[in-house]
Enzyme design. Structure first.
Site: not given
Length: 203
Positions: A90, A93-95
Site C-alpha cells: 500500500s 502504491w502511494h509513492g
C-alpha cells in the site's frame, strides 16, 4: 478530520458519477428487496469515523483498493507477515516518499498491538458466552473509538508532511509519545503479562 474531507468529497462525487452511469448498480438486497447502488463504493464515512479498531477503519477507507490488497496480497501470505506485506504494498502504491512508508508500517505495527488488546481485554467486558456484551461493554467501545481516532490522527502526520526529516521533527514535538505507547504495549502483551481470561467450561 478536515484533511480527510477532501478525500470524502472526491470519492463521493466519483461514486455519484458511477451510479448515474449505471456502473454502481449492485443488484437487489435479498432481505429488503431494495436496489443496491454500492458496487463502486470508496468509503463509508460514518463507519470510518466511528471505527473501534484500526482494522475496521482500514476496511472502510478506499474500499475497492482495500479489497484488491486483501485478495492479492493479504490472503496469499502467511499470517505472520501478511499484514506487514500488505501495508508495504500500500505504501509503494502511494509513492516513494518516506512519509508513506513510515505511516503504513507504523499502522501495521499498531494494528498488531490492537489485535492483542482485543484478544486479551475485550473478553473481560463480555458475558461468559463470549458473545453477549456485558454491562460495561459500552465503556470498552468508547475507549476503542477514541484510541482508534487518536492513533490514526497521530501517525497520519508522516503521511501528510511526506518527508522523513519533517516527520521526525513533528513527532519529536510530541516527544514520540505515540511510538513509545505502541512499543510499550507490544512489549507488555508479548511478555505475557496480560493474558486473555480463562474460559469457564460448562459441565
Amino acid at each position: 478530520l478536515g484533511y480527510r474531507f477532501k478525500y470524502y468529497f472526491g470519492w463521493k462525487i466519483a461514486e455519484g458519477a458511477c451510479i448515474m452511469s449505471g456502473l454502481g448498480y449492485n443488484g437487489v438486497d435479498k432481505e429488503s428487496g431494495k436496489h443496491l447502488w454500492n458496487r463502486v463504493e470508496a468509503v463509508d464515512v460514518l463507519k470510518y469515523e466511528t471505527a473501534q479498531s484500526l482494522r475496521e477503519a482500514s476496511m472502510q477507507w478506499n474500499k475497492t483498493t482495500n479489497l484488491w490488497l486483501r485478495r492479492y496480497w493479504y490472503d496469499r501470505f502467511p499470517s505472520s507477515v501478511n499484514l506487514y506485506v500488505t501495508y508495504l504494498v500500500s505504501a509503494f502504491w502511494h509513492g516513494f516518499y518516506a512519509g508513506y512508508y513510515m505511516f503504513f508500517m507504523t499502522v501495521a505495527f499498531a494494528t498488531t498491538v490492537h489485535r492483542s488488546i482485543r484478544r486479551t481485554i475485550r473478553p473481560r467486558f463480555m458475558m461468559e458466552d463470549g458473545k453477549t456484551p456485558g454491562p460495561y461493554k459500552p465503556l470498552y467501545d468508547v475507549a476503542s473509538l477514541i484510541a482508534t481516532n487518536v492513533t490514526v490522527n497521530y501517525f497520519i502526520i508522516s503521511f501528510v508532511v511526506l518527508s522523513f526529516s519533517a516527520s521526525i521533527a513533528a513527532f519529536r514535538s510530541f516527544y514520540f509519545v505515540g511510538q513509545i505507547i505502541v512499543v510499550g504495549l507490544y512489549l507488555v502483551f508479548a511478555s505475557g503479562l496480560i493474558r486473555p481470561p480463562k474460559q469457564v467450561k460448562k459441565e
